[in-house]
Design a protein around this motif. Structure first.
Motif, PDB file in Angstrom:
ATOM      1  N   GLN A   1       0.837  -1.191   0.000  1.00  0.00           N
ATOM      2  CA  GLN A   1       0.000   0.000   0.000  1.00  0.00           C
ATOM      3  C   GLN A   1       0.878   1.250   0.000  1.00  0.00           C
ATOM      4  OE1 GLN A   1      -2.256   0.345   3.587  1.00  0.00           O
ATOM      5  NE2 GLN A   1      -0.558  -0.213   4.905  1.00  0.00           N
ATOM      6  N   ASN A   2       0.285   2.390  -0.337  1.00  0.00           N
ATOM      7  CA  ASN A   2       1.003   3.657  -0.369  1.00  0.00           C
ATOM      8  C   ASN A   2       0.488   4.564   0.742  1.00  0.00           C
ATOM      9  OD1 ASN A   2       2.639   3.101  -2.624  1.00  0.00           O
ATOM     10  ND2 ASN A   2       0.884   3.471  -3.971  1.00  0.00           N
ATOM     11  N   HIS A   3       1.377   5.262   1.395  1.00  0.00           N
ATOM     12  CA  HIS A   3       0.997   6.193   2.448  1.00  0.00           C
ATOM     13  C   HIS A   3       1.906   7.408   2.364  1.00  0.00           C
ATOM     14  CE1 HIS A   3      -0.554   7.688   6.213  1.00  0.00           C
ATOM     15  NE2 HIS A   3       0.686   7.797   6.683  1.00  0.00           N
ATOM     16  N   GLN A   4       1.335   8.544   1.904  1.00  0.00           N
ATOM     17  CA  GLN A   4       2.075   9.797   1.797  1.00  0.00           C
ATOM     18  C   GLN A   4       3.377   9.623   1.015  1.00  0.00           C
ATOM     19  OE1 GLN A   4       2.547  11.320   5.760  1.00  0.00           O
ATOM     20  NE2 GLN A   4       0.412  11.971   5.915  1.00  0.00           N
ATOM     21  N   GLY A   5       3.277   8.968  -0.130  1.00  0.00           N
ATOM     22  CA  GLY A   5       4.438   8.818  -0.992  1.00  0.00           C
ATOM     23  C   GLY A   5       5.340   7.659  -0.642  1.00  0.00           C
ATOM     24  N   LEU A   6       5.003   6.877   0.397  1.00  0.00           N
ATOM     25  CA  LEU A   6       5.823   5.735   0.788  1.00  0.00           C
ATOM     26  C   LEU A   6       5.192   4.445   0.269  1.00  0.00           C
ATOM     27  CD1 LEU A   6       6.668   6.653   4.493  1.00  0.00           C
ATOM     28  CD2 LEU A   6       8.062   7.040   2.459  1.00  0.00           C
ATOM     29  N   ALA A   7       6.041   3.520  -0.136  1.00  0.00           N
ATOM     30  CA  ALA A   7       5.575   2.217  -0.608  1.00  0.00           C
ATOM     31  C   ALA A   7       6.040   1.151   0.380  1.00  0.00           C
ATOM     32  CB  ALA A   7       6.115   1.938  -2.002  1.00  0.00           C
ATOM     33  N   PHE A   8       5.115   0.309   0.834  1.00  0.00           N
ATOM     34  CA  PHE A   8       5.420  -0.723   1.826  1.00  0.00           C
ATOM     35  C   PHE A   8       5.332  -2.098   1.164  1.00  0.00           C
ATOM     36  CE2 PHE A   8       3.765   2.906   4.060  1.00  0.00           C
ATOM     37  CZ  PHE A   8       4.550   3.008   5.201  1.00  0.00           C
ATOM     38  N   THR A   9       6.330  -2.922   1.413  1.00  0.00           N
ATOM     39  CA  THR A   9       6.305  -4.304   0.932  1.00  0.00           C
ATOM     40  C   THR A   9       6.764  -5.216   2.067  1.00  0.00           C
ATOM     41  OG1 THR A   9       8.554  -4.059   0.051  1.00  0.00           O
ATOM     42  CG2 THR A   9       6.722  -3.721  -1.481  1.00  0.00           C
ATOM     43  N   THR A  10       6.218  -6.425   2.095  1.00  0.00           N
ATOM     44  CA  THR A  10       6.601  -7.390   3.132  1.00  0.00           C
ATOM     45  C   THR A  10       7.619  -8.361   2.565  1.00  0.00           C
ATOM     46  OG1 THR A  10       4.749  -8.817   2.519  1.00  0.00           O
ATOM     47  CG2 THR A  10       4.376  -7.212   4.285  1.00  0.00           C
ATOM     48  N   VAL A  11       8.567  -8.740   3.406  1.00  0.00           N
ATOM     49  CA  VAL A  11       9.621  -9.671   3.012  1.00  0.00           C
ATOM     50  C   VAL A  11       9.654 -10.803   4.031  1.00  0.00           C
ATOM     51  CG1 VAL A  11      12.070  -9.963   2.532  1.00  0.00           C
ATOM     52  CG2 VAL A  11      10.947  -7.790   1.989  1.00  0.00           C
ATOM     53  N   ASP A  12       9.463 -12.028   3.569  1.00  0.00           N
ATOM     54  CA  ASP A  12       9.508 -13.197   4.456  1.00  0.00           C
ATOM     55  C   ASP A  12      10.876 -13.850   4.365  1.00  0.00           C
ATOM     56  OD1 ASP A  12       6.897 -12.980   5.393  1.00  0.00           O
ATOM     57  OD2 ASP A  12       6.097 -13.994   3.613  1.00  0.00           O
ATOM     58  N   ARG A  13      11.557 -13.930   5.494  1.00  0.00           N
ATOM     59  CA  ARG A  13      12.854 -14.602   5.562  1.00  0.00           C
ATOM     60  C   ARG A  13      12.804 -15.618   6.702  1.00  0.00           C
ATOM     61  NH1 ARG A  13      17.130  -9.530   4.905  1.00  0.00           N
ATOM     62  NH2 ARG A  13      16.488  -8.924   2.797  1.00  0.00           N
ATOM     63  N   SER A  14      12.630 -16.871   6.345  1.00  0.00           N
ATOM     64  CA  SER A  14      12.460 -17.978   7.299  1.00  0.00           C
ATOM     65  C   SER A  14      11.389 -17.609   8.329  1.00  0.00           C
ATOM     66  CB  SER A  14      13.807 -18.327   7.957  1.00  0.00           C
ATOM     67  OG  SER A  14      14.279 -17.215   8.704  1.00  0.00           O
ATOM     68  N   ASP A  15      11.774 -17.448   9.585  1.00  0.00           N
ATOM     69  CA  ASP A  15      10.786 -17.155  10.630  1.00  0.00           C
ATOM     70  C   ASP A  15      10.618 -15.664  10.876  1.00  0.00           C
ATOM     71  OD1 ASP A  15      10.419 -19.847  10.959  1.00  0.00           O
ATOM     72  OD2 ASP A  15      11.991 -20.003  12.508  1.00  0.00           O
ATOM     73  N   ASP A  16      11.419 -14.838  10.178  1.00  0.00           N
ATOM     74  CA  ASP A  16      11.359 -13.391  10.409  1.00  0.00           C
ATOM     75  C   ASP A  16      10.353 -12.745   9.460  1.00  0.00           C
ATOM     76  OD1 ASP A  16      13.322 -13.609  12.317  1.00  0.00           O
ATOM     77  OD2 ASP A  16      14.947 -13.322  10.854  1.00  0.00           O
ATOM     78  N   PHE A  17       9.664 -11.756   9.984  1.00  0.00           N
ATOM     79  CA  PHE A  17       8.752 -10.958   9.160  1.00  0.00           C
ATOM     80  C   PHE A  17       9.315  -9.542   9.080  1.00  0.00           C
ATOM     81  CE2 PHE A  17       5.253  -7.922   8.829  1.00  0.00           C
ATOM     82  CZ  PHE A  17       4.652  -8.359   7.654  1.00  0.00           C
ATOM     83  N   LEU A  18       9.634  -9.107   7.855  1.00  0.00           N
ATOM     84  CA  LEU A  18      10.233  -7.790   7.653  1.00  0.00           C
ATOM     85  C   LEU A  18       9.292  -6.913   6.843  1.00  0.00           C
ATOM     86  CD1 LEU A  18      13.881  -8.860   6.711  1.00  0.00           C
ATOM     87  CD2 LEU A  18      13.019  -8.185   8.961  1.00  0.00           C
ATOM     88  N   LEU A  19       9.251  -5.650   7.206  1.00  0.00           N
ATOM     89  CA  LEU A  19       8.471  -4.659   6.465  1.00  0.00           C
ATOM     90  C   LEU A  19       9.448  -3.696   5.797  1.00  0.00           C
ATOM     91  CD1 LEU A  19       5.598  -3.617   5.826  1.00  0.00           C
ATOM     92  CD2 LEU A  19       5.836  -2.078   7.793  1.00  0.00           C
ATOM     93  N   GLN A  20       9.432  -3.677   4.469  1.00  0.00           N
ATOM     94  CA  GLN A  20      10.351  -2.826   3.705  1.00  0.00           C
ATOM     95  C   GLN A  20       9.622  -1.556   3.278  1.00  0.00           C
ATOM     96  OE1 GLN A  20      11.698  -3.947  -0.398  1.00  0.00           O
ATOM     97  NE2 GLN A  20      13.686  -4.159   0.595  1.00  0.00           N
ATOM     98  N   VAL A  21      10.220  -0.418   3.598  1.00  0.00           N
ATOM     99  CA  VAL A  21       9.627   0.881   3.283  1.00  0.00           C
ATOM    100  C   VAL A  21      10.559   1.620   2.334  1.00  0.00           C
ATOM    101  CG1 VAL A  21       8.704   3.033   4.203  1.00  0.00           C
ATOM    102  CG2 VAL A  21       8.609   0.950   5.589  1.00  0.00           C
ATOM    103  N   ARG A  22      10.018   2.128   1.256  1.00  0.00           N
ATOM    104  CA  ARG A  22      10.817   2.916   0.315  1.00  0.00           C
ATOM    105  C   ARG A  22       9.979   4.074  -0.208  1.00  0.00           C
ATOM    106  NH1 ARG A  22       9.191   1.548  -4.830  1.00  0.00           N
ATOM    107  NH2 ARG A  22       8.014  -0.401  -5.001  1.00  0.00           N
ATOM    108  N   ILE A  23      10.665   5.087  -0.695  1.00  0.00           N
ATOM    109  CA  ILE A  23       9.986   6.255  -1.259  1.00  0.00           C
ATOM    110  C   ILE A  23       9.419   5.883  -2.622  1.00  0.00           C
ATOM    111  CG2 ILE A  23      10.287   8.625  -2.065  1.00  0.00           C
ATOM    112  CD1 ILE A  23      12.508   8.946  -0.062  1.00  0.00           C
ATOM    113  N   GLY A  24       8.160   6.203  -2.847  1.00  0.00           N
ATOM    114  CA  GLY A  24       7.524   5.901  -4.123  1.00  0.00           C
ATOM    115  C   GLY A  24       8.129   6.709  -5.255  1.00  0.00           C
TER     116      GLY A  24
END
Length: 739
Positions: A1-24
Motif C-alpha cells: 500500500q502507499n501512504h504519503q508517498g511511501l511504498a510498503f512491501t513485506t519480506v519473508d525470511r524464514s521465521d522473520d517478518f520484515l516490512l520494507q519501506v521505500r519512497i515511491g
C-alpha cells in the motif's frame, strides 16, 4: 500500500517478518523537482549577491542548470560561490565522555568525532540542534573587542525559539558550529576511466562556551579570515542548496575573443544574407524582392519567438537558424519555379500564380513535416545542445511555412493579383529540361552506385582505423586558448608549461600564427580559474604580452551523455522519418530517404576522419542540420515523382523519375547555391571557432544535393518500384505524355 508517498512491501525470511519501506517513484520525482527549483532560487540569490548584470539562469533537462555570467571579473570567487553546498549545523559538545577513549576507537553511542579547524579532533553529539535553513540573514564584520572577523547571524521565529530553548538550558556548556559542504572532484579509476566523486566535508569552525541565553541574533567567530567570513555570510544569506550540485561543464570567454566572435559572426551572416538577397533579386527579379521581404520577416518572427521562450542562442541554435533560412528560401523557390512552369505551359499570369502556390503547397508541407518530425524526436531524446537545435529548427519551420505560404502569397496577390498583366517579373528559367534536352540521370545510376559505394567504403575504413578526432565536448578535459601579439613559438610554450608542472598538455596553433590552443585531456576542472591562471602565469614568464582568450572544461559525464543521447536521437529520428514517409508515400520512398540520409552522414563523418578535422559539438550540430537539409531535398524530389506518376500516363518508371529529377533540378540547384553562399561566408569570415561547423555543413550540402539526385531516386528502382504501385484511377482529360 502507499501512504504519503511511501511504498510498503513485506519480506519473508524464514521465521522473520520484515516490512520494507521505500519512497515511491512519484514522491521521488516530486522531491527531485522541488530540490531543483530550490537550487535555482538559491543560485539566483547567490548570483545577485555577486552583483552580475543580466545573468541567465535556466533549467536544462531534469537535473541540470545553465548559468551565464556576462562580464564577471573574479571567476574564482564566482565558481566557489555558485558551487558551494555549504551550510551550518549547531551541535552540542560531548563533555560527559572521554575524548581520549573516542580517539582510541571507543566512540560512545549517540556521539561522533569531528575534525576541528585548529587541526585537532572533537567529540560531538550526533543530534543536530539547528541548521542553516532557519537563518534569515547573515553579514560579516569585525568583533569590536578582539578585531577578529565574525559572522552576524539572524534566525527566523522558529529557529530563535529552538536556539533560545537549548542555550537557556545549557549555560556553561560548549556548543560547536560546524561548516558542512559537499565537494566534488574527478578521479581516474584503475581502468583509466574518469569518475566524479562526492565527498562530505564536516569541519568544526568554533566550539565556544555558552555564556548567556541566545535568541534570534548572535555572532559566530573562529579561525576565519576576512574573505572567508564574507563568503560564509553570503552563502548563509543566499540560502543553502537543497541538493548537492557539481560542475559538469564550464566555459570562460575573454572579452577580446567574445568581441571577435561577435564581429566575425555578424560580418559573415550579413555577407551571406546579402549574397542570398542579391541572388534572389537577380534570379527572380520582382518576385525575388517579395521572397527577401518574407525571409526578413521570417528571421524577425523566429528571433521574437526564441526571445519569448528565453532560449539561449548557441552554435547548435545557429545551425538551426541557418537551416531555417535555407528552407525558407527553398519554399519560395519551389513556388516561383512552379509559377514559371505554368507560364511556360502557356497559362495566364493569374492562373500561373494560383497554380504555382497550389501545386507547391503539398511539397512544402511534406518537406517541412518530415523535418519537424525529426526535430521533435531530437528534442525528446537529445541532450541540452541537441534540444537547442531542435527548438530553433522547430520554431524556424513553423515561421518559414507561415511566411512562405501566407505572407508571400498575400504580397504577390496584393501587387499582381488584382491586375491584368501580360507578364510577371519573375525571370526566365535557364534550365528548361524537356524532351531531347532532358538529362538521363538514371542511365548513370550504376556509375553513381559505384562512386557512392567507394566513398562509403573509404569512409567506413577511415572511421574504423583512424576514428574521429573528438573534441573535449565528447572526451572531457580542459582547453585553454591564448593569444600573442606576434607569431607564437610552440616549443617555447611547451617548455613554459612543463616548467610549471603541466606535462600532459597538447599545444597547437589555432587559426592564426598568434593564437595557441592548449589541451589538457586529463584536466579535472576542479579549479578551472586556478588552472587557467597557472597556464597564463607560466606563459607570461616568457612573454608578458600573452592574453587569455577562453577556457573550457567539460566533465567526462557530459561527453558520455552527449555521445549516447546524440546517437539515440539520430536513430529515433531516422525511424520517425521512415514511418512518416512510408505512410505518406510508399515504403520504397521511406527506404530511399533513409538510405540517402545514412549515405550523407557516413560520407560526411568519413571526410572528417580522413582529414583529421576535429569533431566537436559544433560539428554535431552541423551534422543534424545536414540531415534536415538532405531530408528536405529528398522529399521535394519524391513529391515531384509522385505527382509525375499521376499526370504522365505513358512511359516507364525510369522515364517518369528522370523527368521528375529534371523538373526539380532548377529548384535543387538554386536552393543549394543560396545555402552555399551563406556557408562560404561563414567558412571564410566566421572565424576559427565556427570553421568546423561551416565545413561540416558545406560537405553535407554538396553530398546531400548529390544524394537527392543520384542515391534516393535510383534507390526506388533498386527497391522494385513499379507503375502499378503508384497508379491512380485515370481521369478524363488528365493524360499527359513525355515531351
Amino acid at each position: 500500500q502507499n501512504h504519503q508517498g511511501l511504498a510498503f512491501t513485506t519480506v519473508d525470511r524464514s521465521d522473520d517478518f520484515l516490512l520494507q519501506v521505500r519512497i515511491g517513484e512519484s514522491a521521488r520525482q516530486d522531491n527531485q523537482r522541488q530540490a531543483l527549483k530550490q537550487n535555482i532560487l538559491t543560485l539566483r540569490n547567490r548570483v545577485n549577491e555577486l552583483g552580475v548584470a543580466e545573468p541567465v539562469i535556466q533549467q536544462q533537462g531534469s537535473n541540470r542548470v545553465i548559468i551565464q555570467l556576462p562580464g564577471v571579473q573574479d571567476t574564482v570567487r564566482a565558481r566557489e560561490t555558485l558551487g558551494a553546498t555549504a551550510t551550518l549545523q549547531f551541535k552540542a559538545v560531548d563533555e560527559s565522555n572521554s575524548l581520549e577513549a573516542a580517539l582510541a576507537g571507543r566512540v560512545p553511542p549517540g556521539s561522533a568525532l569531528y575534525d576541528h579547524r585548529d587541526g585537532n579532533r572533537i567529540l560531538l553529539k550526533k543530534r543536530t540542534i539547528l541548521t542553516g535553513e532557519y537563518i534569515t540573514n547573515a553579514s560579516s564584520g569585525l568583533d569590536p573587542q578582539t578585531g577578529e572577523p565574525v559572522v552576524n547571524v539572524s534566525l527566523d521565529g522558529r529557529g530563535a525559539k529552538i536556539m533560545s530553548g537549548f542555550t537557556g538550558k545549557n549555560i556553561g556548556k560548549r556548543m560547536a558550529v560546524i561548516f558542512v559542504e559537499n565537494k566534488q572532484y574527478t578521479t581516474v579509476t584503475e581502468e583509466g576511466e574518469k569518475e566524479v566523486v562526492t565527498e562530505l566535508v564536516e569541519e568544526v569552525i568554533t566550539d565556544p562556551v555558552i555564556r548567556d541565553q541566545l535568541s534570534a541574533r548572535f555572532q559566530i567567530s573562529g579561525a576565519m579570515g576576512t574573505r572567508e567570513a564574507r563568503d560564509l555570510a553570503l552563502l548563509l544569506r543566499a540560502g543553502s542548496l537543497a541538493a548537492p550540485m557539481h560542475f559538469v561543464e564550464e566555459r570562460t570567454v575573454g572579452p577580446s575573443l567574445g568581441l571577435d566572435n561577435i564581429r566575425q559572426g555578424v560580418r559573415s551572416i550579413v555577407l551571406g544574407l546579402a549574397l542570398v538577397v542579391g541572388f534572389m533579386v537577380m534570379w527572380y527579379r520582382g518576385f525575388g524582392l517579395v521572397a527577401n521581404v518574407a525571409l526578413a520577416l521570417n528571421l524577425v518572427l523566429l528571433v521574437a519567438v526564441l526571445s519569448l521562450l528565453q532560449a539561449t542562442l548557441t552554435l547548435p541554435g545557429i545551425a538551426g537558424i541557418v537551416l531555417t533560412v535555407g528552407m525558407a528560401v527553398d519554399a519560395n523557390v519551389l513556388i516561383f519555379e512552379r509559377i514559371r512552369e505554368e507560364l511556360n505551359a502557356g497559362n495566364t499570369p493569374q492562373n500561373s500564380i494560383y497554380a504555382g502556390f497550389d501545386k507547391a503547397f503539398s511539397t512544402i508541407f511534406d518537406a517541412n513535416v518530415t523535418t519537424l518530425i525529426a526535430s521533435a524526436v531530437l528534442f525528446v531524446f537529445g541532450t541540452g545542445p541537441i534540444k537547442g537545435f531542435a527548438v530553433t529548427l522547430s520554431m524556424g519551420i513553423l515561421t518559414s511555412m507561415f511566411t512562405a505560404i501566407l505572407v508571400t502569397r498575400a504580397m504577390v496577390n496584393l501587387v499582381w493579383g488584382g491586375r491584368r498583366v501580360a507578364s510577371l517579373p519573375i525571370g526566365h528559367s535557364l534550365l528548361r529540361l524537356k524532351g531531347e534536352r532532358a538529362i538521363r540521370f538514371l542511365s548513370r545510376r550504376r556509375l553513381a552506385a559505384i562512386v557512392s559505394g567507394l566513398m562509403i567504403v573509404v569512409s567506413i575504413a577511415s572511421l574504423a582505423t583512424r576514428g574521429l578526432q573528438f573534441g573535449i565536448d565528447f572526451t572531457g578535459g580542459t582547453l585553454v586558448e591564448v593569444g600573442y601579439q606576434q607569431p607564437a613559438d610552440l616549443q617555447q610554450v611547451e617548455q613554459a608549461l612543463q616548467g610549471a608542472g603541466i606535462t600532459d598538455a597538447v599545444v597547437q596553433l589555432f587559426g592564426t600564427p598568434s593564437d595557441v590552443l592548449i589541451r589538457l585531456a586529463s584536466g579535472s576542472g576542479g579549479d578551472l580559474a586556478q588552472l587557467s591562471g597557472d597556464v597564463l602565469t607560466a606563459l607570461q614568464g616568457y612573454d608578458d604580452s600573452v592574453e587569455l582568450r577562453r577556457v573550457e572544461f567539460v566533465g567526462p559525464q557530459v561527453g558520455e551523455e552527449l555521445t549516447q543521447d546524440g546517437g539515440l536521437a539520430l536513430l529515433f529520428a531516422l525511424l520517425g522519418i521512415l514511418l512518416y514517409v512510408g505512410l505518406r508515400f510508399r515504403y520504397q520512398f521511406a527506404m530511399g530517404a533513409v538510405a540517402a540520409l545514412v549515405h550523407d552522414v557516413l560520407i560526411t563523418l568519413g571526410l572528417f576522419s580522413l582529414f583529421a578535422i576535429e569533431f566537436d559539438l559544433t560539428v554535431l550540430a552541423a551534422l543534424l542540420a545536414v540531415i534536415g537539409y538532405s531530408l528536405n531535398d529528398t522529399i521535394v524530389v519524391f513529391d515531384r515523382i509522385r505527382e509525375n506518376f499521376a499526370v504522365i500516363r505513358k512511359g516507364g518508371v525510369i522515364e517518369v523519375i528522370d523527368q521528375a529529377l529534371n523538373d526539380s533540378l532548377a529548384r535543387t540547384l538554386v536552393t543549394s547555391v543560396t545555402t552555399l553562399m551563406v556557408l562560404l561566408a561563414l567558412l571564410f569570415f566566421g572565424g576559427e571557432v565556427i570553421r568546423g561547423f561551416a565545413m561540416a555543413l558545406l560537405f553535407g550540402v554538396l553530398i546531400g544535393t548529390y544524394s537527392s539526385l543520384m542515391v534516393a531516386s535510383p534507390a526506388l528502382i533498386g527497391l522494385g518500384l513499379t507503375r502499378e504501385d503508384m497508379e491512380e484511377p485515370e481521369k478524363e482529360g488528365a493524360d499527359a505524355e513525355l515531351a
